[in-house]
Design a protein around this motif. Sequence first.
Motif, PDB file in Angstrom:
ATOM      1  N   ALA A 169      12.752 -15.538   5.328  1.00 28.03           N
ATOM      2  CA  ALA A 169      12.796 -14.405   4.401  1.00 28.03           C
ATOM      3  C   ALA A 169      12.550 -14.857   2.961  1.00 28.03           C
ATOM      4  O   ALA A 169      11.818 -14.210   2.205  1.00 28.03           O
ATOM      5  CB  ALA A 169      14.146 -13.698   4.506  1.00 28.03           C
ATOM      6  N   LEU A 170      13.146 -15.967   2.559  1.00 23.80           N
ATOM      7  CA  LEU A 170      12.957 -16.457   1.195  1.00 23.80           C
ATOM      8  C   LEU A 170      11.506 -16.855   0.952  1.00 23.80           C
ATOM      9  O   LEU A 170      10.937 -16.564  -0.109  1.00 23.80           O
ATOM     10  CB  LEU A 170      13.881 -17.656   0.944  1.00 23.80           C
ATOM     11  N   THR A 171      10.910 -17.502   1.936  1.00 24.11           N
ATOM     12  CA  THR A 171       9.515 -17.921   1.798  1.00 24.11           C
ATOM     13  C   THR A 171       8.594 -16.721   1.719  1.00 24.11           C
ATOM     14  O   THR A 171       7.633 -16.699   0.926  1.00 24.11           O
ATOM     15  CB  THR A 171       9.116 -18.838   2.968  1.00 24.11           C
ATOM     16  N   ARG A 172       8.876 -15.705   2.511  1.00 26.73           N
ATOM     17  CA  ARG A 172       8.040 -14.505   2.487  1.00 26.73           C
ATOM     18  C   ARG A 172       8.173 -13.741   1.180  1.00 26.73           C
ATOM     19  O   ARG A 172       7.306 -12.937   0.830  1.00 26.73           O
ATOM     20  CB  ARG A 172       8.401 -13.603   3.671  1.00 26.73           C
ATOM     21  N   LYS A 173       9.247 -13.985   0.420  1.00 18.47           N
ATOM     22  CA  LYS A 173       9.409 -13.357  -0.889  1.00 18.47           C
ATOM     23  C   LYS A 173       8.649 -14.118  -1.979  1.00 18.47           C
ATOM     24  O   LYS A 173       8.708 -13.755  -3.151  1.00 18.47           O
ATOM     25  CB  LYS A 173      10.898 -13.301  -1.255  1.00 18.47           C
ATOM     26  N   GLY A 174       7.976 -15.196  -1.586  1.00 18.36           N
ATOM     27  CA  GLY A 174       7.233 -15.985  -2.554  1.00 18.36           C
ATOM     28  C   GLY A 174       8.030 -17.102  -3.180  1.00 18.36           C
ATOM     29  O   GLY A 174       7.561 -17.745  -4.128  1.00 18.36           O
ATOM     30  N   LEU A 175       9.233 -17.353  -2.668  1.00 19.40           N
ATOM     31  CA  LEU A 175      10.066 -18.432  -3.167  1.00 19.40           C
ATOM     32  C   LEU A 175       9.769 -19.716  -2.398  1.00 19.40           C
ATOM     33  O   LEU A 175       9.251 -19.685  -1.281  1.00 19.40           O
ATOM     34  CB  LEU A 175      11.542 -18.071  -3.027  1.00 19.40           C
ATOM     35  N   PRO A 353      19.194 -12.670   0.468  1.00 22.09           N
ATOM     36  CA  PRO A 353      18.061 -12.266  -0.378  1.00 22.09           C
ATOM     37  C   PRO A 353      18.414 -11.181  -1.385  1.00 22.09           C
ATOM     38  O   PRO A 353      18.018 -11.261  -2.563  1.00 22.09           O
ATOM     39  CB  PRO A 353      17.026 -11.776   0.643  1.00 22.09           C
ATOM     40  N   ASP A 357      18.455 -11.422  -5.579  1.00 28.03           N
ATOM     41  CA  ASP A 357      17.764 -10.438  -6.428  1.00 28.03           C
ATOM     42  C   ASP A 357      18.727  -9.866  -7.473  1.00 28.03           C
ATOM     43  O   ASP A 357      18.382  -9.713  -8.648  1.00 28.03           O
ATOM     44  CB  ASP A 357      17.185  -9.308  -5.583  1.00 28.03           C
TER      45      ASP A 357
END
Length: 362
Positions: A169-175, A353, A357
């Motif tokens: 999930a973090l990677t998919r958020k661009g992190l 996540p 935010d």
Amino acid sequence: MREIETLTEFDHVAVTGTFAGYRVQAVDLRDRTFALLVAETSQAVFLGCPMEPQALAHVRANGALVFPPVPEQPFDPYRATLYTPEELYGGLDDGGYPATADARTYGWFQRTAADGDILASMLRSIHDDAVGDALDEELLGRRVVGVMGGHAMERGTESYAGTARLGRALTRKGLTVATGGGPGAMEAANFGAYAAPFDDLMLGKALTVLAGEPSFRPSVTDWASAAFAVRERWPDGGVSYGLPTWFYGHEPPNPFAGRIAKFFANATREDGLLSRCTGGVVFLPGAAGTVQEVFDAATPNYYESRGRPAPMVLVDRDHWTTHLPVWPLLEALADGRPMARRIALVDSVADVPAALDRLDAA
């Protein structure tokens, strides 16, 4: 300072006729003798660059500082890049984990640390500084979120699967996910980042494959081989970072961290990881090591020595308030300070996540 870390970069500078003031790092220059003989090299520094005797004599006479390669070591102290899983685990298929570069380097570390050899101590320091420099170059412009947790979490458990979903999930958020680079919770987060480009079906199947070798004990060879089997079946996964240490060399690096900054000094590794987590740090349930990391991260937040406090998210309310009551102390430290708006305690990894935010906007 200007750095040259590849032959391509060397050739690009060679056409100018001068390497004055450049730092040439871990580049094999044995086929570039003519370029070295005709170029200006005053105030240049060559770090671990093999070259022919004629070229070596010339650049030294011309005012260059040369640190020659160190023979008969299982690692390059002057390396210009981070490690890859394939590099550290080279030899796994032929001789098992004891034959790998990672295991041989750990063996060297144990022998030389016990001897107190000043040369070995110097080489370890040079290596760690070079790796730190390479890590900074890789992470430039990235928003890094650290995921901290213990090595005891086993594959095949819901905790492992949940942490993998968090990393995804973090990677998919661009992190960019960064961990301590070892097994357990660290591997789960790196694996989740690797799985980010794939669908839920891949995640489930890969978790099943990994569950066949739940721990690096008793066999690091079998444990690592299962990870490489997943990488081979589903190539080109997402990139994340691992920062393990040979100080804890009995814990092998996990093969899902696509870029590995492995250090000899654990203190360098700990501070190096936390100081680069510009997007915040997530603390999964852990023991002494994770508790230490909580307060290593809290100290610069408390003093604001790195500027605005970075978000800190502790996962599992019961663990951090009852089993190891870290949260009440962290709250007390934060009271009345800007860091109070940048810490959170959540019940599960699924809440992380949104918590990040919220803290980022505070």
